[in-house]
Design an enzyme around this catalytic site. Structure first.
Site, PDB file in Angstrom:
ATOM      1  N   ASN A 132      -3.605 -11.024   4.184  1.00  0.00           N
ATOM      2  CA  ASN A 132      -5.236 -10.823   4.398  1.00  0.00           C
ATOM      3  C   ASN A 132      -5.679 -12.214   5.000  1.00  0.00           C
ATOM      4  OD1 ASN A 132      -6.118  -8.332   4.312  1.00  0.00           O
ATOM      5  ND2 ASN A 132      -5.639  -8.317   2.237  1.00  0.00           N
ATOM      6  N   GLU A 184       1.014  -1.138   0.152  1.00  0.00           N
ATOM      7  CA  GLU A 184       0.062  -0.007  -0.050  1.00  0.00           C
ATOM      8  C   GLU A 184       0.743   1.276   0.100  1.00  0.00           C
ATOM      9  OE1 GLU A 184      -3.482   0.394   2.389  1.00  0.00           O
ATOM     10  OE2 GLU A 184      -3.941  -1.669   2.256  1.00  0.00           O
ATOM     11  N   ASP A 208       1.259  -8.435   3.018  1.00  0.00           N
ATOM     12  CA  ASP A 208       0.025  -8.790   3.832  1.00  0.00           C
ATOM     13  C   ASP A 208      -0.878  -9.631   3.002  1.00  0.00           C
ATOM     14  OD1 ASP A 208      -2.519  -8.175   4.623  1.00  0.00           O
ATOM     15  OD2 ASP A 208      -2.753  -6.065   4.084  1.00  0.00           O
TER      16      ASP A 208
END
Length: 605
Positions: A493, A340, A491
């Site tokens: 998730n 991100e 990441d």
């Protein structure tokens, strides 16, 4: 360049500005004519030219104290034109300025006489020299551009040494938010022919009283951390660009805002106690961190629904990125995998601040998104061999192992959901400088987030892992005598009880795994996954790597090759009490909804 000067306080400054200090602030702002200023030396001129280019740039500073002229001249000329045409153009530009000054002087002093339309080139008041010889006027400029050694120019009584392709700063800015205790740096640093690690930086702050504004020198180096004594002051940064051979003209820039009080101690500073020293030899440190892209933080939805517990000023990227930079610097990491990452933050903040600390980086957006993935590495410890970012849905056919599984899937709804995603994996291959026979193939990814998409995340993880293995095998073929290790960070998730973690650590997902049925409309049948890689989580399974009011669990991992690497230290995680002190994260002391994870590893052999 920066825009108009304003008193900006978007971050709820904790200082009280009295009427007296407002006067001082107004005076401080009034002294600024331009945010970016060039300080050219009187005896230096600059040519910028790339071989084969049709044009070249010429820059110099002309001073005439009698007429009160102090002017920087910049001109772009054709490389093919003659020296006479080039010098005549310089003469014309200077004469325009001089004649205007002489006319003004004549109005005040009618007896003052001067001659217009003087040909200073023919009068040999403007001469181009190579060594001790005058360059003939009929020579083409390419003759000096192709051999620019020992060039000098004489202009109306001033002698200049000509520097060819000297370092040059094209743009430099300071952060719009300045906080005591957090690093200030050139947040935009665009330059050519410049080595930022060799360039000279000097910091100043304003000292003001009711009568006079002065600048006090306070530090050297590209990064300066303001102290509480700087609160209420503006900052100025001067930089002389330098490379291996030359230095260029000094540039200075002043801040648009005042130094404000920071949030105080941040929990990540306690973690820095375990990363005070850089590692050496066979040891290296790696960090993985989802830093929360601005597009997911700067919206009414994020402020009112996702993170209502976080003050809006602490969600502002100008505030958060100062915390991010300070946190990353303090880890003294050799490799940093970020998710991100806003393109502008990478280009304007991470690279300018970290490159001065010898970091290089690779960045790629996820398809057409403004945010993406980045891998940064200490270029004193690693050199890059290769890098590639792959949007999984766009390159299914280029991953044969994955395609074999893909062709067995019969649920078109599941396939469509996979191909509608822009989920990417950035693979960077690095060679250790301390251990040249050791090569690291590092994957960095950020898997799809939706709660009912465990089956999609399984496929995405399988794609990333098989592409990582394929890349490592290709690298090994090219470097048969070297040891090639793999790592996958990001990441995911996915919690430790989900299929992704099981796939990575146990190397197998059976056909009846529950994750294949995470969405009733997209059930994947008769599909199993298997891997040859032997990977484990370097940081184990922390209780939390993501901590919001609505959700808190472990989603981030650094997976490492257990055959080639071993973990020597895990950077301790923040306590739950720290994460929940302000409700959840992000907060005034945590810049993201995720927590950075990190570990020290070493090559086993």
């Amino acid at each position: 360049m920066m825009t108009n000067v304003l008193i900006r306080n978007p971050f709820k400054s904790r200082i009280n500005i009295t009427l007296t200090s407002l006067k001082n602030i107004y005076k401080t702002l009034c002294i600024r004519e331009n945010s970016l200023k060039s300080n050219f030396k009187m005896n230096e001129a600059f040519i910028r030219y790339d071989k084969g280019s049709e044009t070249f740039d010429f820059t110099f500073r002309y001073v005439n104290p009698e007429l009160h002229v102090d002017r920087q001249f910049n001109t772009v000329r054709k490389a093919s034109e003659s020296v006479k045409i080039f010098l005549t153009r310089l003469d014309t530009n200077i004469e325009k300025k001089i004649v205007n000054k002489k006319k003004k002087k004549q109005k005040k002093e009618p007896e003052y006489k001067f001659e217009e339309n003087v040909d200073n080139v023919s009068a040999e008041k403007i001469i181009l020299m190579k060594g001790d010889k005058k360059v003939e006027l009929n020579e083409p400029c390419t003759s000096i551009l192709d051999d620019p050694v020992d060039l000098k120019i004489h202009i109306l009584g001033n002698d200049y040494i000509i520097k060819f392709n000297a370092p040059c700063i094209q743009s430099m800015e300071l952060p719009q938010c300045l906080l005591a205790g957090f690093p200030a740096y050139p947040r935009v640093f665009e330059s050519i022919y410049t080595d930022i690690t060799k360039s000279k930086f000097t910091w100043y702050k304003t000292n003001s009283n009711d009568k006079k504004i002065t600048w006090e020198e306070i530090a050297h180096g590209s990064i300066y951390t303001p102290t509480t004594n700087d609160i209420g002051s503006m900052l100025k940064l001067k930089c002389t660009p330098v490379n291996d051979k030359l230095d260029g003209p000094e540039i200075e820039v002043q801040s648009d805002s005042l130094v404000q009080a920071g949030p105080g101690h941040c929990p990540f500073e306690d973690r820095h106690n375990f990363t005070k020293d850089k590692l050496t030899g066979k040891n290296f440190r790696i960090i993985s961190y989802n830093i929360l892209a601005n597009i997911y933080a700067d919206s009414d939805y994020s402020r009112q629904v996702l993170f209502p517990y976080c003050p809006p000023y602490a969600l502002n990227i100008d505030y958060r990125k100062l915390l991010i930079v300070k946190e990353l610097i303090g880890y003294n990491s050799d490799i940093i995998c970020l998710q991100e990452v806003d393109k502008k933050v990478y280009e304007n903040d991470l690279i300018p601040s970290l490159s001065s600390l010898n970091y290089s980086g690779v960045f790629s957006t996820k398809g057409e998104m403004s945010e993406g993935l980045s891998v940064l590495y200490d270029n004193r410890r690693f050199e890059i061999i290769d890098s590639k970012c792959t949007v999984m849905s766009e390159e299914i056919d280029n991953n044969q192992t994955f395609k074999n599984i893909w062709d067995k899937i019969t649920n078109d709804n599941a396939k469509k959901r996979f191909t509608d995603r822009n989920t990417s994996v950035l693979i960077v291959t690095l060679r250790s400088i301390d251990n040249p026979s050791e090569i690291l193939v590092i994957g960095n990814t950020h898997l799809y987030f939706h709660p009912d998409a465990d089956h999609i995340r399984l496929l995405q993880a399988f794609y990333a892992l098989t592409l990582l293995q394929q890349t490592a095998e290709n690298i090994k073929k090219i470097n048969p005598n070297d040891s090639v290790s793999v790592m996958l960070c990001g990441d995911f998730n996915s919690t430790p009880v989900d299929g992704v973690y099981e796939l990575v650590t146990k190397k197998n997902i059976p056909v009846d795994h529950k994750d294949w049925q995470s969405n009733k409309e997209q059930i994947i049948e008769n599909t199993s996954l298997s891997l040859n890689l032997k990977l484990a989580s370097a940081c184990g399974t922390p209780e939390y790597t993501n901590f919001t009011v609505e959700f808190a669990d472990c989603l981030d991992y650094i997976f490492y090759d257990t055959d080639k690497l071993q973990v020597t230290q895990i950077i301790p995680m923040p306590k739950k009490e720290e994460l929940s002190l302000h409700g959840a994260i992000p907060s005034v002391v945590f810049p993201s909804d995720h927590v950075a994870i990190g570990a020290n590893l070493k090559w086993s052999c």
